[in-house]
Design a protein around this motif. Structure first.
Motif, short mmCIF file in Angstrom:
data_model
loop_
_atom_site.label_atom_id
_atom_site.label_comp_id
_atom_site.label_asym_id
_atom_site.label_seq_id
_atom_site.Cartn_x
_atom_site.Cartn_y
_atom_site.Cartn_z
N LEU A 16 0.87 -1.16 0.00
CA LEU A 16 0.00 0.00 0.00
C LEU A 16 0.92 1.22 0.00
O LEU A 16 1.75 1.37 0.89
CB LEU A 16 -0.88 0.02 1.25
CG LEU A 16 -1.84 -1.16 1.43
CD1 LEU A 16 -2.57 -1.04 2.76
CD2 LEU A 16 -2.84 -1.19 0.30
N VAL A 17 0.80 2.08 -1.01
CA VAL A 17 1.70 3.22 -1.15
C VAL A 17 0.93 4.49 -0.83
O VAL A 17 -0.08 4.81 -1.46
CB VAL A 17 2.28 3.28 -2.58
CG1 VAL A 17 3.25 4.45 -2.70
CG2 VAL A 17 2.98 1.98 -2.92
N SER A 18 1.42 5.24 0.16
CA SER A 18 0.77 6.48 0.57
C SER A 18 1.18 7.62 -0.35
O SER A 18 2.04 7.48 -1.22
CB SER A 18 1.14 6.81 2.01
OG SER A 18 2.52 7.15 2.08
N THR A 24 3.66 0.13 2.76
CA THR A 24 3.22 -0.73 3.85
C THR A 24 2.77 -2.07 3.26
O THR A 24 1.93 -2.10 2.36
CB THR A 24 2.04 -0.09 4.60
OG1 THR A 24 2.40 1.22 4.99
CG2 THR A 24 1.66 -0.91 5.81
N LYS A 25 3.35 -3.16 3.75
CA LYS A 25 2.98 -4.49 3.24
C LYS A 25 1.58 -4.87 3.70
O LYS A 25 1.18 -4.61 4.83
CB LYS A 25 3.96 -5.54 3.76
CG LYS A 25 5.35 -5.40 3.24
CD LYS A 25 5.60 -6.41 2.17
CE LYS A 25 7.06 -6.36 1.78
NZ LYS A 25 7.30 -6.96 0.52
N SER A 26 0.86 -5.52 2.81
CA SER A 26 -0.46 -6.06 3.16
C SER A 26 -0.72 -7.28 2.28
O SER A 26 -0.02 -7.50 1.30
CB SER A 26 -1.56 -5.02 2.96
OG SER A 26 -1.72 -4.75 1.59
N THR A 27 -1.70 -8.05 2.66
CA THR A 27 -2.04 -9.24 1.87
C THR A 27 -3.43 -9.07 1.29
O THR A 27 -4.33 -8.54 1.93
CB THR A 27 -2.02 -10.52 2.73
OG1 THR A 27 -2.92 -10.37 3.81
CG2 THR A 27 -0.63 -10.82 3.24
N ALA A 28 -3.58 -9.52 0.06
CA ALA A 28 -4.88 -9.50 -0.61
C ALA A 28 -5.35 -10.95 -0.74
O ALA A 28 -4.68 -11.76 -1.38
CB ALA A 28 -4.76 -8.85 -1.98
N LEU A 29 -6.46 -11.25 -0.11
CA LEU A 29 -7.00 -12.61 -0.15
C LEU A 29 -8.00 -12.74 -1.30
O LEU A 29 -8.78 -11.82 -1.55
CB LEU A 29 -7.69 -12.94 1.17
CG LEU A 29 -6.82 -12.88 2.42
CD1 LEU A 29 -7.67 -13.08 3.66
CD2 LEU A 29 -5.73 -13.92 2.35
N PRO A 30 -8.00 -13.88 -1.99
CA PRO A 30 -9.01 -14.07 -3.04
C PRO A 30 -10.38 -14.31 -2.42
O PRO A 30 -10.48 -14.77 -1.28
CB PRO A 30 -8.51 -15.31 -3.78
CG PRO A 30 -7.73 -16.06 -2.77
CD PRO A 30 -7.10 -15.02 -1.89
N ASN A 31 -11.41 -14.00 -3.17
CA ASN A 31 -12.78 -14.21 -2.71
C ASN A 31 -13.14 -15.67 -2.94
O ASN A 31 -13.65 -16.05 -3.99
CB ASN A 31 -13.73 -13.27 -3.46
CG ASN A 31 -15.12 -13.31 -2.90
OD1 ASN A 31 -15.39 -13.98 -1.92
ND2 ASN A 31 -16.02 -12.60 -3.55
N VAL A 32 -12.84 -16.51 -1.96
CA VAL A 32 -13.05 -17.96 -2.08
C VAL A 32 -14.33 -18.34 -1.33
O VAL A 32 -14.52 -17.95 -0.18
CB VAL A 32 -11.84 -18.74 -1.51
CG1 VAL A 32 -12.09 -20.22 -1.53
CG2 VAL A 32 -10.60 -18.40 -2.31
N GLN A 33 -15.20 -19.08 -2.01
CA GLN A 33 -16.48 -19.51 -1.45
C GLN A 33 -16.58 -21.03 -1.50
O GLN A 33 -16.08 -21.65 -2.42
CB GLN A 33 -17.64 -18.92 -2.27
CG GLN A 33 -17.58 -17.42 -2.44
CD GLN A 33 -17.82 -16.69 -1.15
OE1 GLN A 33 -18.61 -17.13 -0.33
NE2 GLN A 33 -17.15 -15.56 -0.98
N LYS A 34 -17.25 -21.61 -0.49
CA LYS A 34 -17.55 -23.03 -0.52
C LYS A 34 -18.80 -23.21 -1.35
O LYS A 34 -19.86 -22.68 -1.00
CB LYS A 34 -17.78 -23.57 0.89
CG LYS A 34 -16.54 -23.61 1.72
CD LYS A 34 -16.83 -24.17 3.09
CE LYS A 34 -15.57 -24.15 3.93
NZ LYS A 34 -15.81 -24.61 5.29
#
Length: 96
Positions: A16-18, A24-34
């Motif tokens: 994330l760039v201000s 700032t490091k961050s994680t992007a999770l995929p939209n995973v559904q059962k």
């Protein structure tokens, strides 16, 4: 962390760039559904964890069976690979 069983899509590390260019490091999770998906070849429902982007791709390619048969075996989970092999076996037995 969740991972799509069909495409292998998983979490991604990003910055994330201000405005002042601080990263700032961050994680992007995929939209995973059962989801329970109907396999026309097997004539039954299959339960898998699937990313919503994979669901859209699946509809575009013409259904679950066609999509999973065209996927690379390396990207598939063990459960999805077992479903793929069952579909191949069923198609092979129908041709004979």
């Amino acid at each position: 962390m969740s991972r799509c069983e069909i495409t292998g899509k998983g979490p991604v590390v990003k910055n994330l760039v201000s405005h002042s260019n601080i990263k700032t490091k961050s994680t992007a999770l995929p939209n995973v559904q059962k989801k329970r998906i109907f396999s026309r070849t097997l004539n039954q429902m299959v339960r898998l964890q699937i990313a919503t982007s994979a669901i859209r791709d699946m509809e575009h390619m013409g259904g679950f069976d066609n999509f999973i048969l065209n996927q690379d075996d390396k990207a598939l989970s063990k459960r999805a690979l077992a479903v793929k092999l069952r579909i191949k076996k069923k198609i092979g037995s129908n041709k004979k």
